[in-house]
Enzyme design. Structure first.
Site, PDB file in Angstrom:
ATOM      1  N   TYR A 142       0.826  -1.209   0.000  1.00 39.35           N
ATOM      2  CA  TYR A 142       0.000   0.000   0.000  1.00 39.35           C
ATOM      3  C   TYR A 142       0.861   1.261   0.000  1.00 39.35           C
ATOM      4  O   TYR A 142       0.441   2.301  -0.491  1.00 39.35           O
ATOM      5  CB  TYR A 142      -0.893   0.042   1.247  1.00 39.35           C
ATOM      6  CG  TYR A 142      -2.232  -0.645   1.110  1.00 39.35           C
ATOM      7  CD1 TYR A 142      -2.304  -1.973   0.703  1.00 39.35           C
ATOM      8  CD2 TYR A 142      -3.412   0.016   1.409  1.00 39.35           C
ATOM      9  CE1 TYR A 142      -3.519  -2.618   0.604  1.00 39.35           C
ATOM     10  CE2 TYR A 142      -4.643  -0.614   1.308  1.00 39.35           C
ATOM     11  CZ  TYR A 142      -4.687  -1.934   0.905  1.00 39.35           C
ATOM     12  OH  TYR A 142      -5.892  -2.555   0.810  1.00 39.35           O
ATOM     13  N   LYS A 191       3.358 -15.285   2.189  1.00 45.02           N
ATOM     14  CA  LYS A 191       3.534 -16.030   0.934  1.00 45.02           C
ATOM     15  C   LYS A 191       5.029 -16.296   0.785  1.00 45.02           C
ATOM     16  O   LYS A 191       5.680 -15.919  -0.192  1.00 45.02           O
ATOM     17  CB  LYS A 191       2.956 -15.206  -0.236  1.00 45.02           C
ATOM     18  CG  LYS A 191       2.874 -15.921  -1.565  1.00 45.02           C
ATOM     19  CD  LYS A 191       1.837 -17.021  -1.636  1.00 45.02           C
ATOM     20  CE  LYS A 191       1.911 -17.729  -2.982  1.00 45.02           C
ATOM     21  NZ  LYS A 191       1.062 -18.958  -3.003  1.00 45.02           N
ATOM     22  N   ASP A 223      -2.778 -18.305   0.437  1.00 44.21           N
ATOM     23  CA  ASP A 223      -3.801 -19.017  -0.359  1.00 44.21           C
ATOM     24  C   ASP A 223      -4.447 -20.108   0.486  1.00 44.21           C
ATOM     25  O   ASP A 223      -5.667 -20.286   0.492  1.00 44.21           O
ATOM     26  CB  ASP A 223      -3.205 -19.565  -1.665  1.00 44.21           C
ATOM     27  CG  ASP A 223      -1.895 -20.317  -1.480  1.00 44.21           C
ATOM     28  OD1 ASP A 223      -1.313 -20.265  -0.367  1.00 44.21           O
ATOM     29  OD2 ASP A 223      -1.444 -20.962  -2.449  1.00 44.21           O
ATOM     30  N   ASP A 247      -6.201  -7.040   4.292  1.00 39.61           N
ATOM     31  CA  ASP A 247      -7.372  -6.400   3.681  1.00 39.61           C
ATOM     32  C   ASP A 247      -8.309  -7.483   3.146  1.00 39.61           C
ATOM     33  O   ASP A 247      -9.514  -7.481   3.405  1.00 39.61           O
ATOM     34  CB  ASP A 247      -6.906  -5.472   2.546  1.00 39.61           C
ATOM     35  CG  ASP A 247      -8.064  -4.796   1.844  1.00 39.61           C
ATOM     36  OD1 ASP A 247      -8.992  -4.344   2.551  1.00 39.61           O
ATOM     37  OD2 ASP A 247      -8.057  -4.727   0.596  1.00 39.61           O
ATOM     38  N   ASP A 251     -12.039  -9.189   4.980  1.00 39.10           N
ATOM     39  CA  ASP A 251     -13.347  -9.196   4.308  1.00 39.10           C
ATOM     40  C   ASP A 251     -13.910 -10.617   4.283  1.00 39.10           C
ATOM     41  O   ASP A 251     -15.105 -10.834   4.498  1.00 39.10           O
ATOM     42  CB  ASP A 251     -13.226  -8.683   2.859  1.00 39.10           C
ATOM     43  CG  ASP A 251     -13.544  -7.197   2.746  1.00 39.10           C
ATOM     44  OD1 ASP A 251     -13.257  -6.462   3.718  1.00 39.10           O
ATOM     45  OD2 ASP A 251     -14.073  -6.781   1.702  1.00 39.10           O
TER      46      ASP A 251
HETATM   47  C1  IPM Z   1     -10.322  -1.339   4.297  1.00 50.23           C
HETATM   48  C2  IPM Z   1     -10.649  -0.738   2.960  1.00 50.23           C
HETATM   49  C3  IPM Z   1      -9.539   0.234   2.594  1.00 50.23           C
HETATM   50  C4  IPM Z   1      -8.255  -0.560   2.475  1.00 50.23           C
HETATM   51  C5  IPM Z   1      -9.781   1.057   1.334  1.00 50.23           C
HETATM   52  C6  IPM Z   1     -11.111   1.761   1.339  1.00 50.23           C
HETATM   53  C7  IPM Z   1      -8.669   2.029   1.098  1.00 50.23           C
HETATM   54  O1  IPM Z   1     -10.814  -1.730   2.015  1.00 50.23           O
HETATM   55  O2  IPM Z   1     -10.180  -0.589   5.273  1.00 50.23           O
HETATM   56  O3  IPM Z   1     -10.240  -2.554   4.375  1.00 50.23           O
HETATM   57  O4  IPM Z   1      -7.978  -1.156   1.425  1.00 50.23           O
HETATM   58  O5  IPM Z   1      -7.504  -0.588   3.444  1.00 50.23           O
HETATM   59 MG    MG Z   2     -10.878  -3.711   2.812  1.00 51.37          MG
END
Ligand code: IPM
Ligand code: MG
Length: 358
Positions: A142, A191, A223, A247, A251
């Site tokens: 990032y 990884k 993975d 990230d 999710d």
């Molecule tokens: C998160 C989001 C952010 C990230 C985006 C919106 C920049 O997906 O906080 O997980 O990728 O960190």
């Molecule tokens: Mg995210």
């Protein structure tokens, strides 16, 4: 005590959910005898519209001055065509970097009341689910060097994944410390079969490990971790990983708990100063319609009370209030199932606030 909270509502449903989170804090203040002062600040697309930049300097300054930051969400289709440095997401990255928030804590808890919303087979989550993703937040791909260049095959673009020993060490320490307070199992995800940065990551995590002999450390390729999370999520207690993998995996972890609308997060610096936000996005399609689920933001307030203010009883009261409302059968649209009572964003906030008690 008096606490000053910098509030960044942001875009989309940001203002809808933040309104309810403020209600929660005010009620906690009334019940437990604290004063929570809010300072509203602009960041994200709305800041770009007002000031031509997603992260005005005064927002950063005010956040640094505050005792903690509460953030809704940023972004939306309106700003999707802006160049990279002007996109609303830059506000988030800028705040994380400038406030030194390197440790991102993302708990994924399956509330027993919401067991039916879980997409996995019942056997896979029997007895509940409670895991914590610790994501490194101010390094890796990032923030590595990035750019585009002309090549013989046309334009090429690159983003560099880079981690220093120190960056890995400090996030590893956070993860080991957390594991000590939980079930003492830590999985470091990388990884390392391919990436040099992952091999350094693994080496440093192993160097930190002897200081925590009671924690059972294991390493897993990303993975495989993605697969194991849906195959058998209960094998995990604390997961520690880099910015990009964290990230993605957080999710995924959120979805196995039923709804992304339930998951809070804390982003902390070395002094436990923090920014608190739901892990979901700005959902522009439902903004202002009184249907967004404010619970992830309210639970983020719970994390603020616990981690930055050290108010464990108050934090417990917030979590108990959310569960209470769920137990009574009230559901926001994202959680709705037959036989439950539908509630909108505001009603959810009112009910949770009312359920807060000592
Ligand atoms: C998160 C989001 C952010 C990230 C985006 C919106 C920049 O997906 O906080 O997980 O990728 O960190
Ligand atoms: Mg995210």
């Amino acid at each position: 005590m008096e606490y000053n909270i910098a509030v960044v509502s942001g875009d989309g449903i940001g203002p809808d959910i933040i309104r309810e989170a403020k209600k929660t804090l005010t009620r906690v203040g009334d019940v437990f005898g604290h004063q929570f002062q809010f300072e509203d600040l602009l960041a994200g697309g709305c800041a770009f519209d007002a000031h031509g930049t997603p992260l005005p300097e005064e927002t950063v300054t005010a956040c640094k001055r505050a005792d903690a930051v509460l953030l809704g969400a940023v972004g939306g289709p309106k700003w999707d065509t802006l160049p990279g440095h002007q996109r609303p997401e830059q506000a988030l990255l800028g705040l994380r970097k400038q406030l030194g928030l390197f440790a991102n804590l993302r708990p994924a808890i399956l509330f027993p009341e919401l067991a039916d919303a879980c997409l996995l087979r019942k056997e896979a989550v029997e007895g509940g689910l409670d895991l914590m993703v610790v994501r490194e937040l101010t390094g890796g791909i990032y923030f590595g060097e990035k750019g585009t260049k002309e090549t013989e095959q046309g334009l090429a673009a690159y983003d560099v994944e880079i981690y220093s020993e120190e960056e890995v060490r400090r996030i590893a320490v956070v993860a080991f410390e957390l594991a000590m307070k939980r079930n003492r199992r830590l999985t470091s995800v990388d990884k390392a079969n391919i990436l040099e940065s992952s091999r350094l990551w693994r080496r440093v995590v192993n160097e930190v490990a002897p200081a925590y002999p009671e924690v059972m450390l294991s390493h897993m390729y990303v993975d495989n971790a993605a697969m194991q999370l849906v195959r058998d999520p209960r094998q995990f207690d604390v997961i520690v990983t880099g910015n990009l993998f964290g990230d993605i995996l957080s999710d995924e972890a959120s979805m196995i708990t039923g709804s992304i609308g339930m998951l809070p997060s804390a982003s902390l610096n070395v002094e436990n100063f923090g920014m608190y936000e739901p892990i979901h996005g700005s959902a522009p399609d439902i903004a202002g319609k009184n249907v967004a689920n404010p619970m992830a933001t309210i639970l983020s307030v719970g994390m603020m009370l616990r981690y930055t203010f050290g108010l464990a009883k108050e934090a417990d009261a917030v979590e108990a209030a959310v569960r209470n409302v769920l137990r009574q059968g009230y559901r926001t649209q994202d959680l709705m199932s037959p036989g439950m009572n539908a509630m909108g964003t505001e009603e959810a906030g009112d009910r949770i606030a009312a359920a807060i008690g000592k």
